[in-house]
Design a protein around this motif. Structure first.
Motif, PDB file in Angstrom:
ATOM      1  N   ILE A 197       0.058   3.267  -6.795  1.00 18.33           N
ATOM      2  CA  ILE A 197      -0.347   4.209  -5.746  1.00 18.33           C
ATOM      3  C   ILE A 197      -0.806   3.424  -4.516  1.00 18.33           C
ATOM      4  O   ILE A 197      -1.646   2.531  -4.640  1.00 18.33           O
ATOM      5  CB  ILE A 197      -1.487   5.124  -6.233  1.00 18.33           C
ATOM      6  CG1 ILE A 197      -1.023   5.966  -7.418  1.00 18.33           C
ATOM      7  CG2 ILE A 197      -1.978   6.019  -5.096  1.00 18.33           C
ATOM      8  CD1 ILE A 197      -2.127   6.797  -8.040  1.00 18.33           C
ATOM      9  N   LEU A 200      -3.986   7.782  -0.791  1.00 15.07           N
ATOM     10  CA  LEU A 200      -4.203   9.187  -1.126  1.00 15.07           C
ATOM     11  C   LEU A 200      -4.859   9.861   0.069  1.00 15.07           C
ATOM     12  O   LEU A 200      -5.787   9.309   0.668  1.00 15.07           O
ATOM     13  CB  LEU A 200      -5.100   9.337  -2.369  1.00 15.07           C
ATOM     14  CG  LEU A 200      -4.600   8.655  -3.646  1.00 15.07           C
ATOM     15  CD1 LEU A 200      -5.256   7.286  -3.788  1.00 15.07           C
ATOM     16  CD2 LEU A 200      -4.889   9.507  -4.866  1.00 15.07           C
ATOM     17  N   ILE A 209      -0.520  12.113  -2.815  1.00 15.58           N
ATOM     18  CA  ILE A 209      -0.523  10.798  -3.450  1.00 15.58           C
ATOM     19  C   ILE A 209       0.761  10.071  -3.096  1.00 15.58           C
ATOM     20  O   ILE A 209       1.857  10.533  -3.432  1.00 15.58           O
ATOM     21  CB  ILE A 209      -0.649  10.924  -4.981  1.00 15.58           C
ATOM     22  CG1 ILE A 209      -1.939  11.664  -5.342  1.00 15.58           C
ATOM     23  CG2 ILE A 209      -0.607   9.550  -5.646  1.00 15.58           C
ATOM     24  CD1 ILE A 209      -2.060  11.992  -6.808  1.00 15.58           C
ATOM     25  N   TRP A 211       3.240   7.442  -3.835  1.00 19.38           N
ATOM     26  CA  TRP A 211       3.646   6.667  -5.013  1.00 19.38           C
ATOM     27  C   TRP A 211       5.058   6.134  -4.759  1.00 19.38           C
ATOM     28  O   TRP A 211       6.028   6.834  -4.931  1.00 19.38           O
ATOM     29  CB  TRP A 211       3.596   7.538  -6.251  1.00 19.38           C
ATOM     30  CG  TRP A 211       4.099   6.894  -7.508  1.00 19.38           C
ATOM     31  CD1 TRP A 211       4.102   5.580  -7.835  1.00 19.38           C
ATOM     32  CD2 TRP A 211       4.696   7.576  -8.618  1.00 19.38           C
ATOM     33  NE1 TRP A 211       4.643   5.382  -9.070  1.00 19.38           N
ATOM     34  CE2 TRP A 211       5.015   6.594  -9.581  1.00 19.38           C
ATOM     35  CE3 TRP A 211       4.972   8.912  -8.898  1.00 19.38           C
ATOM     36  CZ2 TRP A 211       5.620   6.917 -10.799  1.00 19.38           C
ATOM     37  CZ3 TRP A 211       5.565   9.227 -10.110  1.00 19.38           C
ATOM     38  CH2 TRP A 211       5.879   8.240 -11.046  1.00 19.38           C
TER      39      TRP A 211
END
Length: 280
Positions: A197, A200, A209, A211
């Motif tokens: 990650i 956020l 998030i 990713w």
């Protein structure tokens, strides 16, 4: 607010996913060809029974032009189904949006279909008239389009569900003890490795998030997720936290605010109120 990753994604295409894409594509093609042939032959039979003279070529032009118009709508319908879904929207909102979308979808289908048919007829030295002997031609076509649109939307929803589950099944398993963040997306729960990650961001009652190439939408507060992730992440703004290991460069402005370059190549802004946390 999600990219393709939340609906089957384009990040980390696996062999299983490629096979599923090919299988879905082949099945869709076979069904499309079968429906086109059946519709054309049925139309020829109906015209013959009614004693209406029409050439087989024109019947096929009508069918093919309709199919081409629908194929041009496949990307926006796919995108709509990927974006308009719980928990981003309530089921009532989803139903309302899908119903409202029938109008522009049908308008595009009818418009492009007419353009293609007029072009073919003009090539033959003839004229195509959409508003012929049939009364309320637009309403007639709209009713048919609604049924076809719902079928395409249903197929897109099933395909996206299958692709999302294929991604989840093929996701590499980390060593025991590795940290994951469980992120629900409809019927799919992504087990996101915390170490992958980048950042956020608060988004109302949700947290976006980042990713890899994906952006997932997680129903939680940023403070709750920050507490769950621990010291590996640092808050740089009241609405954003980043993974310390993803920080590659920090540039501070005269005001004290700063810009962080992440390993992914993305640059994000930080507030001077949280500058000390980055330095820690």
């Amino acid at each position: 607010m999600t990219h393709s990753g939340t609906s089957g994604g384009d990040g980390g295409t696996t062999g299983a996913r490629r096979r599923l894409v090919l299988l879905l594509g082949a099945g869709f093609t076979v069904i499309l060809i079968a429906i086109t042939i059946a519709n054309a032959e049925s139309m020829m039979s109906d015209f013959a029974s009614a004693g209406i003279a029409v050439t087989r070529t024109h019947v096929w032009v009508w069918e093919v032009s309709s199919i081409i118009a629908w194929l041009s709508l496949a990307p926006p319908v796919w995108y709509l189904i990927a974006k308009v879904r719980p928990p981003r929207f309530t089921w009532v909102q989803v139903a309302l949006i899908l119903v409202l979308a029938t109008v522009p979808v049908s308008a595009w289908h009818i418009g492009l279909m007419i353009v293609l048919r007029k072009a073919f007829y003009a090539f033959e030295g003839q004229a195509y008239h959409f508003f012929g002997p049939l009364k309320n031609a637009l309403i007639y076509e709209y009713r048919k389009d609604v049924g076809t649109y719902l079928q395409w939307a249903g197929m897109a929803a099933v395909a996206q569900w299958l692709l999302a589950n294929a991604d989840a099944a093929a996701a590499p398993r980390e060593e025991p003890g590795a940290a994951f963040l469980a992120v629900a997306d409809g019927s799919v729960t992504h087990q996101v490795p915390v170490a992958e990650i980048d950042q956020l961001t608060a988004a109302g009652n949700y947290v976006e998030i980042s990713w890899g190439t994906r952006t997932l939408l997680h129903r939680a507060t940023l403070a709750a997720v920050e507490a769950e992730l621990g010291d590996a992440f640092v808050r740089i703004h009241r609405s954003r936290i980043v993974r310390r290991g993803a920080i590659r460069r920090v540039e501070t402005d005269r005001s004290g605010d700063f810009t962080i370059d992440l390993a992914s190549g993305v640059s994000v802004r930080g507030s001077r109120r949280f500058r000390a946390g980055v330095q820690a």
